[in-house]
Design a protein around this motif. Structure first.
Motif, PDB file in Angstrom:
ATOM      1  N   ARG A 160       3.825   6.937  -3.037  1.00 12.24           N
ATOM      2  CA  ARG A 160       4.777   6.336  -3.976  1.00 12.24           C
ATOM      3  C   ARG A 160       4.608   6.915  -5.382  1.00 12.24           C
ATOM      4  NH1 ARG A 160       3.807   0.396  -6.317  1.00 12.24           N
ATOM      5  NH2 ARG A 160       5.548   0.261  -7.768  1.00 12.24           N
TER       6      ARG A 160
ATOM      7  N   LYS B  88       9.034   2.305  -2.259  1.00 15.14           N
ATOM      8  CA  LYS B  88       7.993   1.298  -2.061  1.00 15.14           C
ATOM      9  C   LYS B  88       7.936   0.841  -0.610  1.00 15.14           C
ATOM     10  CE  LYS B  88       6.356  -3.123  -3.922  1.00 15.14           C
ATOM     11  NZ  LYS B  88       6.641  -4.214  -4.903  1.00 15.14           N
ATOM     12  N   ALA B  89       9.103   0.553  -0.032  1.00 16.94           N
ATOM     13  CA  ALA B  89       9.148   0.111   1.365  1.00 16.94           C
ATOM     14  C   ALA B  89       8.696   1.217   2.311  1.00 16.94           C
ATOM     15  CB  ALA B  89      10.557  -0.350   1.719  1.00 16.94           C
TER      16      ALA B  89
ATOM     17  N   ALA C 268       4.917   1.495   2.187  1.00 15.04           N
ATOM     18  CA  ALA C 268       4.136   0.263   2.324  1.00 15.04           C
ATOM     19  C   ALA C 268       3.233   0.314   3.553  1.00 15.04           C
ATOM     20  CB  ALA C 268       5.069  -0.943   2.388  1.00 15.04           C
ATOM     21  N   GLN C 269       3.735   0.888   4.645  1.00 15.87           N
ATOM     22  CA  GLN C 269       2.934   1.089   5.859  1.00 15.87           C
ATOM     23  C   GLN C 269       3.186   2.522   6.307  1.00 15.87           C
ATOM     24  OE1 GLN C 269       4.596  -2.707   7.707  1.00 15.87           O
ATOM     25  NE2 GLN C 269       2.477  -2.780   8.427  1.00 15.87           N
ATOM     26  N   ARG C 270       2.297   3.393   5.872  1.00 12.95           N
ATOM     27  CA  ARG C 270       2.522   4.831   5.991  1.00 12.95           C
ATOM     28  C   ARG C 270       2.726   5.310   7.426  1.00 12.95           C
ATOM     29  NH1 ARG C 270       0.731   7.892   1.351  1.00 12.95           N
ATOM     30  NH2 ARG C 270       0.502   9.685   2.735  1.00 12.95           N
TER      31      ARG C 270
END
Length: 260
Positions: free
Chosen positions: A154, A210-211, A214-216
């Motif tokens: 990010r 960001k989304a 958030a969980q790569r």
């Protein structure tokens, strides 16, 4: 008498002369610059910058450091101190108030709050000519990372969409008092010219980035499902099965410009 660094402010005072000189040379201050220093500390950078430019505005939160800065600035140049949290300083208003088109910003940023400060500066990029910051080396690596890198994320995307990121040189722990437990790096950020900036909604770009990160390990189709479906992702010429770390900053702009 030297000030005692405060752990609560994340203070590590730069004292090694050779690195101070390298930073000042990298900034290359000129008398017509409007220089702003974030977190001057004991003034290791403040006074050389002040001598070169003749005037400087410093933003410092620690009240105990202010008398030392004011006293030692006497005879060097005109030092204006803003006693405030830098995250509450409106850089755009500061430039407008002083009738200057753009500010030049420098600082040895506290590691614990460096990312919020960077994002805050990016919000005012149109009022900033350039920024020279000393940061944790790991943070600078992330800022300059390319797609596919393990540290690309990010911070990389948001900064590269707003600025040209140039890592300059590393600074060892021994150059500070007290020595931090990590290496540091100096980086130059140059905001992109207006015609080179993207024209997507900044808030939507930020929400998507960001989304996505958030969980790569999630694919974009899964990570962005609250914002858009797989067909919408494809319309942006992006593979919904791809992961965020493989996308270039421009790909996120295209995603933001596609209506869900």
């Amino acid at each position: 008498m030297s000030a005692r660094p405060k752990k609560s402010f994340g203070q590590h005072f730069l004292h090694e002369r050779s690195y101070i000189e390298r930073i000042v040379k990298s900034i290359s201050p000129r008398p017509d610059d409007f220089l702003v220093e974030i977190g001057p500390g004991e003034g290791a950078l403040t006074f050389p910058l002040l001598a070169a430019a003749g005037k400087l505005t410093a933003i410092e939160l620690d009240t105990d450091l202010l008398p030392h800065l004011q006293a030692n600035a006497a005879g060097i140049g005109e030092l204006a101190i803003i006693h405030a949290d830098v995250l509450k300083v409106d850089f755009s208003a500061l430039a407008q108030r002083h009738g200057v088109p753009r500010l030049r910003i420098a600082g040895n940023l506290p590691y614990y709050i460096s990312s919020p400060i960077l994002f805050h500066c990016v919000d005012h990029a149109a009022a900033i000519a350039d920024m020279h910051f000393m940061l944790q080396k790991e943070v600078v690596d992330r800022m300059a990372a390319e797609p596919g890198s393990k540290v690309y994320g990010r911070l990389s995307v948001m900064l590269q969409l707003a600025c040209r990121v140039e890592p300059l040189f590393d600074v060892p722990p021994g150059a500070f008092r007290p020595p931090p437990k990590v290496d540091s790096s100096v980086v130059r950020l140059t905001p992109l010219a207006a015609q080179a900036r993207h024209d997507a909604d900044p808030q939507r770009v930020h929400a998507i980035v960001k989304a996505a990160f958030a969980q790569r390990r999630k694919t974009l189709g899964n990570a962005l499902r609250q914002l858009m479906d797989a067909d919408t992702i494809r319309r942006a010429e992006v593979d919904p099965k791809a992961r965020a770390e493989t996308l270039a900053p421009a790909d996120f702009v295209r995603l933001a410009k596609i209506s869900p």
